[in-house]
Motif scaffolding. Structure first.
Motif, mmCIF file in Angstrom:
data_model
loop_
_atom_site.group_PDB
_atom_site.id
_atom_site.type_symbol
_atom_site.label_atom_id
_atom_site.label_comp_id
_atom_site.label_asym_id
_atom_site.label_seq_id
_atom_site.Cartn_x
_atom_site.Cartn_y
_atom_site.Cartn_z
ATOM 1 N N PHE A 1 39.043 38.022 53.505
ATOM 2 C CA PHE A 1 37.852 37.179 53.405
ATOM 3 C C PHE A 1 38.085 35.967 52.514
ATOM 4 C CE2 PHE A 1 35.716 40.241 55.834
ATOM 5 C CZ PHE A 1 34.524 39.674 56.261
ATOM 6 N N ALA A 2 38.927 36.108 51.506
ATOM 7 C CA ALA A 2 39.195 34.989 50.598
ATOM 8 C C ALA A 2 40.027 33.897 51.263
ATOM 9 C CB ALA A 2 39.903 35.491 49.348
ATOM 10 N N ALA A 3 40.773 34.247 52.305
ATOM 11 C CA ALA A 3 41.728 33.315 52.910
ATOM 12 C C ALA A 3 41.139 32.419 53.988
ATOM 13 C CB ALA A 3 42.887 34.108 53.516
ATOM 14 N N VAL B 1 30.192 40.199 39.623
ATOM 15 C CA VAL B 1 30.432 39.669 40.960
ATOM 16 C C VAL B 1 31.259 38.401 40.851
ATOM 17 C CG1 VAL B 1 29.359 38.764 43.062
ATOM 18 C CG2 VAL B 1 28.290 40.683 41.837
ATOM 19 N N HIS B 2 32.371 38.375 41.537
ATOM 20 C CA HIS B 2 33.246 37.194 41.551
ATOM 21 C C HIS B 2 32.883 36.335 42.760
ATOM 22 C CE1 HIS B 2 36.128 38.663 38.481
ATOM 23 N NE2 HIS B 2 35.643 39.838 38.882
ATOM 24 N N HIS B 3 32.618 35.070 42.510
ATOM 25 C CA HIS B 3 32.319 34.149 43.579
ATOM 26 C C HIS B 3 33.568 33.335 43.885
ATOM 27 C CE1 HIS B 3 28.064 35.078 43.684
ATOM 28 N NE2 HIS B 3 28.149 35.172 42.365
ATOM 29 N N ILE B 4 33.696 32.933 45.106
ATOM 30 C CA ILE B 4 34.860 32.158 45.534
ATOM 31 C C ILE B 4 34.569 30.686 45.252
ATOM 32 C CG2 ILE B 4 36.352 31.552 47.467
ATOM 33 C CD1 ILE B 4 35.397 34.227 48.755
ATOM 34 N N LYS B 5 35.436 30.114 44.473
ATOM 35 C CA LYS B 5 35.266 28.689 44.140
ATOM 36 C C LYS B 5 35.547 27.838 45.365
ATOM 37 C CE LYS B 5 36.282 29.136 39.275
ATOM 38 N NZ LYS B 5 36.790 30.436 38.960
ATOM 39 N N LYS B 6 34.676 26.856 45.567
ATOM 40 C CA LYS B 6 34.856 25.976 46.728
ATOM 41 C C LYS B 6 35.341 24.622 46.290
ATOM 42 C CE LYS B 6 31.445 28.374 49.389
ATOM 43 N NZ LYS B 6 30.291 28.372 50.205
#
Length: 190
Positions: free
Chosen positions: A157-159, A185-190
């Motif tokens: 999902f991160a990729a 909760v870790h959010h994915i940096k955009k």
């Protein structure tokens, strides 16, 4: 304290309700079948939060892999058989040999391959009973995140930007921190 896969297995073995559900799924003799996701994750998080009562699960996710019959109606029949065995359980049965079509992704090669591609590492867990009633835990990304109360996207999902959005939407909608206050909760940096 929970430190290893064996600790999680022992925790589940001591839970009569969980064992009853695992025996019901085993009795159907489905190919490559597991109870997965929140069934395990919530038990671990409840334990680590010291909850006396079980957190209510919206569903009990049962997966299997049968590439010879990918008919969705078959999944509903299996759900019916499980409801006959143990009523009042929100069974949700999915054939992972079919789910790639619904998810518009490359075909999964097994149930464990599908578990590895769940959105969060803490949810990418499966458990089943073998032919000798021993429990087998599948944790393709390990157990560190679930026992450390961390919510992170799986590498799958991160990729990918589209899957990243699905992960972010999911953790926002689930809002697990309301139930389990110690989560990070870790959010994915955009």
């Amino acid at each position: 304290m929970l430190k290893s896969e064996l600790d999680i297995i022992r925790l589940i073995q001591k839970d009569e309700w969980m064992m009853e559900l695992l025996k019901a799924v085993k009795s159907l003799d489905l190919p490559d079948s597991w109870i997965c996701a929140g069934f395990i994750r919530s038990k671990v998080w409840d334990t680590l939060h010291g909850f006396e009562a079980r957190t209510t699960l919206p569903d009990i996710d049962v997966i299997y892999y049968d590439d010879q019959n990918i008919c969705e109606e078959e999944e509903k029949k299996i759900e019916g058989r499980l409801k006959d065995l143990i009523p009042n359980i929100p069974w949700s049965v999915k054939n992972e040999a079919r789910m790639h079509i619904r998810n518009s992704v490359a075909a999964y090669t097994s149930s464990v391959d599908a578990i590895a591609k769940f959105p969060e590492t803490a949810t990418a867990l499966g458990i089943k009973m073998d032919s000798h009633d021993n429990l087998i835990l599948s944790a393709p990304h390990g157990i560190q995140d679930v026992i450390n109360l961390e919510v992170k996207p799986t590498p799958y999902f991160a990729a990918n930007e589209k899957r990243t959005e699905v992960y972010e939407d999911r953790v926002t909608k689930k809002n697990w921190e309301l139930i389990w206050s110690k989560l990070k909760v870790h959010h994915i940096k955009k």
